[in-house]
Design a protein around this motif. Structure first.
Motif, PDB file in Angstrom:
ATOM      1  N   ASP A 114      41.370  39.141  50.986  1.00  0.00           N
ATOM      2  CA  ASP A 114      39.987  38.786  50.668  1.00  0.00           C
ATOM      3  C   ASP A 114      39.113  39.945  51.162  1.00  0.00           C
ATOM      4  O   ASP A 114      39.645  41.014  51.496  1.00  0.00           O
ATOM      5  CB  ASP A 114      39.617  37.465  51.370  1.00  0.00           C
ATOM      6  N   ASN A 141      47.394  44.862  42.556  1.00  0.00           N
ATOM      7  CA  ASN A 141      46.284  44.085  43.090  1.00  0.00           C
ATOM      8  C   ASN A 141      45.900  42.954  42.118  1.00  0.00           C
ATOM      9  O   ASN A 141      45.634  43.204  40.944  1.00  0.00           O
ATOM     10  CB  ASN A 141      45.127  45.071  43.254  1.00  0.00           C
ATOM     11  N   SER A 143      43.307  41.571  41.678  1.00  0.00           N
ATOM     12  CA  SER A 143      41.948  41.699  41.133  1.00  0.00           C
ATOM     13  C   SER A 143      41.982  41.997  39.633  1.00  0.00           C
ATOM     14  O   SER A 143      41.029  41.700  38.911  1.00  0.00           O
ATOM     15  CB  SER A 143      41.189  42.841  41.821  1.00  0.00           C
ATOM     16  N   GLN A 144      43.084  42.596  39.146  1.00  0.00           N
ATOM     17  CA  GLN A 144      43.188  42.853  37.706  1.00  0.00           C
ATOM     18  C   GLN A 144      43.211  41.522  36.947  1.00  0.00           C
ATOM     19  O   GLN A 144      42.533  41.364  35.919  1.00  0.00           O
ATOM     20  CB  GLN A 144      44.460  43.670  37.402  1.00  0.00           C
ATOM     21  N   THR A 146      41.973  38.754  38.081  1.00  0.00           N
ATOM     22  CA  THR A 146      40.625  38.164  38.228  1.00  0.00           C
ATOM     23  C   THR A 146      39.710  38.727  37.142  1.00  0.00           C
ATOM     24  O   THR A 146      39.005  37.979  36.453  1.00  0.00           O
ATOM     25  CB  THR A 146      40.033  38.484  39.620  1.00  0.00           C
ATOM     26  N   GLN A 178      36.356  45.939  43.344  1.00  0.00           N
ATOM     27  CA  GLN A 178      37.680  45.722  42.767  1.00  0.00           C
ATOM     28  C   GLN A 178      37.609  44.969  41.440  1.00  0.00           C
ATOM     29  O   GLN A 178      38.295  45.316  40.483  1.00  0.00           O
ATOM     30  CB  GLN A 178      38.534  44.913  43.738  1.00  0.00           C
ATOM     31  N   VAL A 179      36.765  43.946  41.386  1.00  0.00           N
ATOM     32  CA  VAL A 179      36.673  43.149  40.162  1.00  0.00           C
ATOM     33  C   VAL A 179      35.736  43.826  39.156  1.00  0.00           C
ATOM     34  O   VAL A 179      36.082  43.978  37.974  1.00  0.00           O
ATOM     35  CB  VAL A 179      36.171  41.716  40.473  1.00  0.00           C
ATOM     36  N   CYS A 228      29.231  40.285  40.156  1.00  0.00           N
ATOM     37  CA  CYS A 228      30.560  40.614  40.700  1.00  0.00           C
ATOM     38  C   CYS A 228      30.437  41.194  42.102  1.00  0.00           C
ATOM     39  O   CYS A 228      31.247  42.033  42.518  1.00  0.00           O
ATOM     40  CB  CYS A 228      31.272  41.627  39.797  1.00  0.00           C
ATOM     41  N   GLY A 250      32.556  37.551  38.398  1.00  0.00           N
ATOM     42  CA  GLY A 250      33.651  37.299  39.333  1.00  0.00           C
ATOM     43  C   GLY A 250      33.236  36.824  40.707  1.00  0.00           C
ATOM     44  O   GLY A 250      34.088  36.367  41.475  1.00  0.00           O
ATOM     45  N   ASN A 278      36.464  33.206  37.885  1.00  0.00           N
ATOM     46  CA  ASN A 278      37.210  34.111  38.772  1.00  0.00           C
ATOM     47  C   ASN A 278      38.551  33.551  39.241  1.00  0.00           C
ATOM     48  O   ASN A 278      39.114  34.025  40.236  1.00  0.00           O
ATOM     49  CB  ASN A 278      36.330  34.564  39.947  1.00  0.00           C
ATOM     50  N   GLY A 281      42.774  35.601  39.745  1.00  0.00           N
ATOM     51  CA  GLY A 281      43.534  36.135  40.885  1.00  0.00           C
ATOM     52  C   GLY A 281      44.437  35.088  41.511  1.00  0.00           C
ATOM     53  O   GLY A 281      45.614  35.352  41.808  1.00  0.00           O
TER      54      GLY A 281
END
Ligand code: NAD
Length: 339
Positions: A114, A141, A143-144, A146, A178-179, A228, A250, A278, A281
């Protein structure tokens, strides 16, 4: 080391642990396990007080219950927070102490990354407990996933409003982390026009879009607004200034207060509930733990579009907000699992 339970009527278990040997000061909160073991990331932040950390872990773990339920995965809601400055205090000893805290709950809570924690940190925590998620071999990761989930919901919401795909639509993205960065790449490929903003001036580097000041992103003249970055960005103050027809991003906990979902609906803006947008993830974590079936993961991510359409249909029939409908669907699923 000392550990104590913190009574909370809304949560199944809230524990605080102080370990002077490693400097660990952390909460783990388990909100609900009706659908399965509680899952949720471990956040490391320099909270101003223990009370602030407690409020965050209670709010986030509750959100995880709803996210897992709406995403249709067999997990409940949990979260961990460590009060520390990640860049200064994050040591192997601290992460191992956190791992032992997780391990002592015997699988009731599964942790992951997180804000303030990386995949490498989760691997370190995983050296002392098997109850970690998101670090399966061959996966990067989450996050992809997400970002893919946000993109899928955005496309579905925009199709509902206009009948068109995202080519040519203008999208304002708040937060290029990341998102946000991954979402920008997907939107760019789809032919959308991007307006970007981040408090870190370097964060927008390498992304093709118009950059605006952070305080101007929510009221940019665009079709779609994608929060995001932080929570609480949709408020009594910002909602009247939003010109987008669709909000889909996100960030967690986008609505600042009770009544904000109604304010958005009353302005004729379609809001995709944050924990639905979101959920990608956490859906990936489920598939990683189940053996890593990527085709099934992508089918599940694509199904978020159907879930959003279902939420929109119910909201239109009942007059309720999309946020209230999503909550009601999640609560029905949790209630059915308790029978
Ligand atoms: P991140 O820390 O990588 O990125 C956040 C970005 O927002 C940073 O670049 C930061 O500089 C920027 N930012 C902060 N305040 C801002 C402001 N006022 N205006 C514009 N930019 C600002 O975080 P992330 O992992 O991309 O997560 C973003 C949000 O999505 C968070 O709310 C997080 O809880 C949520 N979320 C993330 C995931 C995931 O898979 N990473 C999953 C579910 C939910």
């Amino acid at each position: 080391m000392n550990t104590f339970d913190h009574p909370d009527t809304d949560h199944e278990l809230v524990q605080w642990r102080h370990d002077p040997a490693t400097g660990l000061n952390a909460f783990i909160a388990i909100h609900d396990r009706s659908l399965g073991p509680a899952i949720g990331g471990c956040r490391i932040l320099p909270y101003s007080s223990r009370e602030a950390a407690l409020q965050d872990v209670l709010r986030l773990s509750r959100g995880m219950t709803f996210k897992c339920a709406i995403a249709g995965i067999p997990y409940g809601g949990g979260k961990a927070v460590i009060i520390a400055e990640p860049s200064r205090d994050k040591t192997t000893a601290l992460l191992h102490a956190m791992g032992r805290f997780v391990d002592d709950l015997n699988g009731k809570y599964i942790t992951s990354f997180d804000s303030g924690t990386t995949l490498a940190d989760v691997r370190t925590i995983g050296e002392v407990t098997p109850h970690v998620g998101g670090i399966a071999d061959g996966f990067d990761n989450a996050s992809q996933s997400t970002a893919e989930g946000v993109f899928t919901c955005m496309a579905a919401g925009w199709r509902h409003l206009t009948g068109a795909d995202l080519a040519g639509a203008s999208v304002a993205i708040q937060g290029m982390g990341q998102v946000g960065r991954r979402l920008a790449a997907l939107l760019y490929q789809a032919g959308a026009r991007l307006i970007l903003s981040d408090v870190d001036p370097l964060a927008c580097d390498g992304i093709d879009g118009e950059i605006v000041a952070p305080e101007r992103i929510h009221n940019a003249d665009v079709d779609i607004f994608a929060p995001c970055a932080l929570g609480g960005v949709l408020s009594r103050e910002t909602i009247p200034e939003i010109s987008a027809r669709l909000i889909c991003g996100g960030a967690n906990n986008q609505l600042a207060a009770t009544g904000d979902a109604e304010r958005i609906r009353d302005r004729g803006i379609l809001y995709c509930p944050d924990y639905l947008a979101n959920a990608g993830g956490i859906i990936e974590l489920h598939y990683q733990r189940g053996g890593g079936d990527r085709a099934a993961l992508h089918r599940h991510l694509a199904s978020l579009a159907d879930t959003l359409q279902h939420v929109i249909d119910e909201a239109q029939e009942s007059g309720a907000t999309t946020a209230a409908v999503a909550d009601a669907i999640a609560m029905r699923r949790i209630g059915a699992a308790r029978l």
